[in-house]
Design a protein around this motif. Structure first.
Motif, PDB file in Angstrom:
ATOM      1  N   ILE A  50       0.843  -1.069  -0.071  1.00 42.57           N
ATOM      2  CA  ILE A  50       0.064   0.014  -0.167  1.00 42.57           C
ATOM      3  C   ILE A  50       0.886   1.364  -0.122  1.00 42.57           C
ATOM      4  CG2 ILE A  50      -1.578   1.241   1.189  1.00 42.57           C
ATOM      5  CD1 ILE A  50      -2.192  -1.516   2.601  1.00 42.57           C
ATOM      6  N   VAL A  51       0.510   2.256  -0.742  1.00 43.95           N
ATOM      7  CA  VAL A  51       1.316   3.471  -1.056  1.00 43.95           C
ATOM      8  C   VAL A  51       0.228   4.786  -0.662  1.00 43.95           C
ATOM      9  CG1 VAL A  51       2.654   5.382  -2.266  1.00 43.95           C
ATOM     10  CG2 VAL A  51       2.869   2.655  -2.811  1.00 43.95           C
ATOM     11  N   MET A  52       0.688   5.437   0.236  1.00 48.70           N
ATOM     12  CA  MET A  52       0.035   6.555   0.687  1.00 48.70           C
ATOM     13  C   MET A  52       0.792   8.047   0.351  1.00 48.70           C
ATOM     14  SD  MET A  52      -0.569   4.628   4.255  1.00 48.70           S
ATOM     15  CE  MET A  52       1.040   3.651   3.842  1.00 48.70           C
ATOM     16  N   ASN A  53       0.000   8.886   0.044  1.00 48.90           N
ATOM     17  CA  ASN A  53       0.615  10.270  -0.032  1.00 48.90           C
ATOM     18  C   ASN A  53       0.900  10.877   1.200  1.00 48.90           C
ATOM     19  OD1 ASN A  53      -1.926  11.202   0.833  1.00 48.90           O
ATOM     20  ND2 ASN A  53      -2.728  11.964  -1.049  1.00 48.90           N
ATOM     21  N   ASP A  54       1.309  12.067   1.183  1.00 53.17           N
ATOM     22  CA  ASP A  54       1.693  12.737   2.398  1.00 53.17           C
ATOM     23  C   ASP A  54       0.618  13.231   3.316  1.00 53.17           C
ATOM     24  OD1 ASP A  54       4.330  12.707   1.701  1.00 53.17           O
ATOM     25  OD2 ASP A  54       4.231  14.732   0.731  1.00 53.17           O
ATOM     26  N   ASP A  55      -0.657  13.262   2.866  1.00 57.60           N
ATOM     27  CA  ASP A  55      -1.878  13.276   3.820  1.00 57.60           C
ATOM     28  C   ASP A  55      -2.325  11.895   4.158  1.00 57.60           C
ATOM     29  OD1 ASP A  55      -1.945  16.215   3.186  1.00 57.60           O
ATOM     30  OD2 ASP A  55      -3.219  15.734   1.325  1.00 57.60           O
ATOM     31  N   GLY A  56      -1.559  10.887   3.989  1.00 58.49           N
ATOM     32  CA  GLY A  56      -2.120   9.800   4.511  1.00 58.49           C
ATOM     33  C   GLY A  56      -3.098   8.766   3.647  1.00 58.49           C
ATOM     34  N   ASP A  57      -3.459   9.397   2.493  1.00 57.32           N
ATOM     35  CA  ASP A  57      -4.428   8.851   1.588  1.00 57.32           C
ATOM     36  C   ASP A  57      -4.060   7.922   0.734  1.00 57.32           C
ATOM     37  OD1 ASP A  57      -6.349  10.876   2.439  1.00 57.32           O
ATOM     38  OD2 ASP A  57      -5.669  12.088   0.985  1.00 57.32           O
ATOM     39  N   VAL A  58      -4.649   6.705   0.764  1.00 56.82           N
ATOM     40  CA  VAL A  58      -4.124   5.584  -0.044  1.00 56.82           C
ATOM     41  C   VAL A  58      -4.205   5.802  -1.543  1.00 56.82           C
ATOM     42  CG1 VAL A  58      -4.471   3.106  -0.800  1.00 56.82           C
ATOM     43  CG2 VAL A  58      -4.677   3.909   1.746  1.00 56.82           C
ATOM     44  N   VAL A  59      -2.912   5.889  -2.327  1.00 55.19           N
ATOM     45  CA  VAL A  59      -2.895   6.142  -3.663  1.00 55.19           C
ATOM     46  C   VAL A  59      -2.584   5.107  -4.476  1.00 55.19           C
ATOM     47  CG1 VAL A  59      -2.577   8.639  -3.285  1.00 55.19           C
ATOM     48  CG2 VAL A  59      -0.558   6.993  -3.446  1.00 55.19           C
ATOM     49  N   PHE A  60      -2.346   3.859  -3.884  1.00 63.92           N
ATOM     50  CA  PHE A  60      -1.831   2.537  -4.614  1.00 63.92           C
ATOM     51  C   PHE A  60      -2.035   1.479  -3.856  1.00 63.92           C
ATOM     52  CE2 PHE A  60       1.606  -0.361  -6.229  1.00 63.92           C
ATOM     53  CZ  PHE A  60       1.258  -0.409  -7.560  1.00 63.92           C
ATOM     54  N   GLN A  61      -2.535   0.292  -4.422  1.00 67.65           N
ATOM     55  CA  GLN A  61      -2.598  -0.911  -3.783  1.00 67.65           C
ATOM     56  C   GLN A  61      -2.051  -2.192  -4.679  1.00 67.65           C
ATOM     57  OE1 GLN A  61      -5.712  -1.640  -0.698  1.00 67.65           O
ATOM     58  NE2 GLN A  61      -6.518   0.240  -1.773  1.00 67.65           N
ATOM     59  N   ALA A  62      -1.505  -3.054  -4.173  1.00 66.92           N
ATOM     60  CA  ALA A  62      -1.152  -4.245  -5.005  1.00 66.92           C
ATOM     61  C   ALA A  62      -0.939  -5.514  -4.031  1.00 66.92           C
ATOM     62  CB  ALA A  62       0.237  -4.040  -5.656  1.00 66.92           C
ATOM     63  N   VAL A  63      -0.916  -6.575  -4.721  1.00 66.04           N
ATOM     64  CA  VAL A  63      -0.398  -7.653  -3.670  1.00 66.04           C
ATOM     65  C   VAL A  63       1.198  -8.066  -4.187  1.00 66.04           C
ATOM     66  CG1 VAL A  63      -2.414  -8.727  -3.873  1.00 66.04           C
ATOM     67  CG2 VAL A  63      -1.166  -9.347  -5.628  1.00 66.04           C
ATOM     68  N   SER A  64       1.630  -8.560  -3.125  1.00 66.32           N
ATOM     69  CA  SER A  64       2.952  -8.967  -3.253  1.00 66.32           C
ATOM     70  C   SER A  64       3.527 -10.413  -3.273  1.00 66.32           C
ATOM     71  CB  SER A  64       3.872  -7.922  -2.063  1.00 66.32           C
ATOM     72  OG  SER A  64       3.664  -8.333  -0.673  1.00 66.32           O
ATOM     73  N   LEU A  65       4.565 -10.734  -3.444  1.00 59.85           N
ATOM     74  CA  LEU A  65       4.957 -12.171  -3.415  1.00 59.85           C
ATOM     75  C   LEU A  65       6.843 -11.975  -3.496  1.00 59.85           C
ATOM     76  CD1 LEU A  65       4.032 -14.825  -3.796  1.00 59.85           C
ATOM     77  CD2 LEU A  65       4.764 -14.787  -6.178  1.00 59.85           C
TER      78      LEU A  65
END
Length: 138
Positions: free
Chosen positions: A22-37
């Protein structure tokens, strides 16, 4: 930007470590999600193990094998050249991190894979040049 990779113990096994990225911007909003392996935990052994949980700085990188489609983790204890790069199968991992849209058994071998990895990495590349990554195990 800040990112978190949450390793999910209930989805992981002796062959692989599955997680959510999960990636969040400086305001803490989620801007990207993925699964990881990743590879399973095997004592941080090069080419056999995922890296230790912890905080890492990450930046875009050019890889001889993957070209410009990678991100490099910096200051990984006992390891070098740890990348976030495209790949769909555990056999594509040599200690790095793969990202994808979702989990699936693409090749019907009863081992979890990730889908649309290159597309997922390309989306991340458009959002960030660098970020802080915190890897945690739950």
């Amino acid at each position: 930007m800040k990112a978190v990779l949450i390793r999910l113990r209930q989805l992981s096994n002796h062959l692989q470590t599955c997680g959510r990225f999960i990636v969040m911007n400086d305001d803490g909003d989620v801007v990207f999600q993925a699964v990881s392996l990743e590879l399973p935990w095997r004592g941080n052994i090069r080419n056999e193990s995922c890296i230790p949980a912890g905080a890492y700085s990450v930046s875009k990188a050019v890889s001889p094998k993957f070209g410009e489609g990678t991100f490099k983790l910096h200051e990984v204890s006992g390891r070098s050249n740890i990348l976030i790069h495209p790949g769909n199968f555990t056999r594509d991992i040599e200690g790095c991190i793969l990202l994808g849209e979702r989990f699936s058994d693409i090749d019907n071998d009863k081992i979890t894979d990730v889908t649309s990895s290159r597309k997922t990495i390309n989306t991340l590349k458009q959002l960030a040049d660098d970020f802080e990554l915190n890897i945690i195990q739950i």
